[in-house]
Scaffold this active site. Structure first.
Site, mmCIF file in Angstrom:
data_model
loop_
_atom_site.group_PDB
_atom_site.id
_atom_site.type_symbol
_atom_site.label_atom_id
_atom_site.label_comp_id
_atom_site.label_asym_id
_atom_site.label_seq_id
_atom_site.Cartn_x
_atom_site.Cartn_y
_atom_site.Cartn_z
ATOM 1 N N GLU A 1 8.116 -0.147 6.439
ATOM 2 C CA GLU A 1 8.517 -0.969 7.576
ATOM 3 C C GLU A 1 9.681 -0.366 8.360
ATOM 4 O OE1 GLU A 1 7.195 -3.601 8.893
ATOM 5 O OE2 GLU A 1 5.608 -3.870 7.415
ATOM 6 N N GLU B 1 3.251 4.384 -15.887
ATOM 7 C CA GLU B 1 4.662 4.017 -15.970
ATOM 8 C C GLU B 1 5.343 4.570 -17.220
ATOM 9 O OE1 GLU B 1 5.356 -0.151 -18.133
ATOM 10 O OE2 GLU B 1 4.488 -0.362 -16.135
#
Length: 300
Positions: free
Chosen positions: A85, A116
């Site tokens: 953004e 992960e």
């Protein structure tokens, strides 16, 4: 190696929701909403630490450094969301704010098994970005012990980058690797272990603060107007016009003309309107003041 989940705040059972499966739909929502209301106060308690992180990020931007988010699963996706953004909202160059997720692009849409758990992968990902001491790395992990994130922070510290750790578990393994520790304690989740809920909400709110406040401190906002917004669609073209009208206290025709002459650069158009300078003169004035409108206008 087994994990002691009982010691982790984010894995504990929440007594308030122990019988949530017996509730009506409205009562379920009331309970979730009540638990969510604990997030903002938890963040309020660590605002001084968040301010330190913001100042570190804005200082990095001033030395041509970057803000790099690293996380796995929800935490990684939130970092990517915030990073994506920044260019349209603040006109940042590509690569100034980056989101890195364990497992790479495929992990954005679906879980990548065991991604992960690989700390070396984080080092490899940061090496590909040519991480340096000019950068800030924010490791995001609700548990505070995700191996990928620990690997990212460890490597970042090794190259001299500023490290920020964002976790909802106190005394996490991330703490010794962080220059700045952000620990919003939101308590156990409504659904045990579902850290995409309160912990994820806290992460999203804090990432909003980090990027937005750093952009404000970097001159990307004038008043409360996003004066570096890029006109990438019809809505944003109109927003640019409104921003120039409001900041320049001028009519629509004047704003449109200034934007056209400034090649749709809001800041330049605003300075043109308020100072009477040409586009070239206004741009040069802004460059002398590192893109900050107020000191540029004060010089006039």
């Amino acid at each position: 190696m087994s994990l002691n989940l009982d010691a982790m705040m984010t894995e504990r059972r929440n007594p308030a929701s122990a019988a949530i499966d017996t509730l009506s739909t409205l009562d379920i929502l009331n309970l979730i909403n009540a638990e969510d209301s604990k997030v903002a106060p938890a963040i309020a308690r660590i605002l001084p630490q968040i301010a330190q992180a913001v100042d570190a990020v804005s200082a990095a931007f001033a030395r041509q450094g970057r803000l790099i988010y690293c996380g796995a699963g929800t935490s990684g996706r939130l970092g990517i969301l915030d990073a994506s953004e920044c260019p349209p909202t603040f006109g940042t160059p590509a690569g100034q704010v980056i989101g890195v997720i364990a497992g790479g692009e495929p992990a954005i849409l679906q879980a990548v098994e065991n991604a992960e758990d690989n700390p070396q992968a984080a080092q490899d990902d940061l090496q590909r970005l040519a991480l340096s001491s000019r950068d800030v790395v924010v490791g995001i992990a609700a548990s505070g012990r995700t191996p990928y994130v620990l690997g990212a922070l460890r490597y970042a510290r090794g190259v001299g980058a500023t490290t920020v750790a964002l976790s909802s578990n106190p005394d996490s393994p991330m703490a010794p690797l962080a220059d700045i520790l952000l620990t919003p304690i939101v308590g156990p989740e409504v659904i045990t272990g579902s850290s995409r809920m309160k912990a994820g909400t806290a992460q999203k709110m804090i990432l909003n603060m980090l990027s937005s406040a750093a952009m404000i401190r970097s001159g990307k906002v004038y008043g409360n107007l996003m004066v570096d917004v890029e006109a990438t669609n019809a809505k944003l073209v109109e927003r640019q016009i409104r921003i120039v009208m409001e900041a320049g206290e001028c009519d629509r025709a004047t704003a449109v003309e200034a934007l056209e002459r400034s090649q749709r650069q809001c800041k330049t158009a605003i300075v043109m309107v308020l100072s009477g300078l040409s586009a070239t003169e206004a741009q040069a004035l802004l460059e002398r003041h590192r893109g900050f409108i107020r000191p540029a206008l004060d010089e006039r």
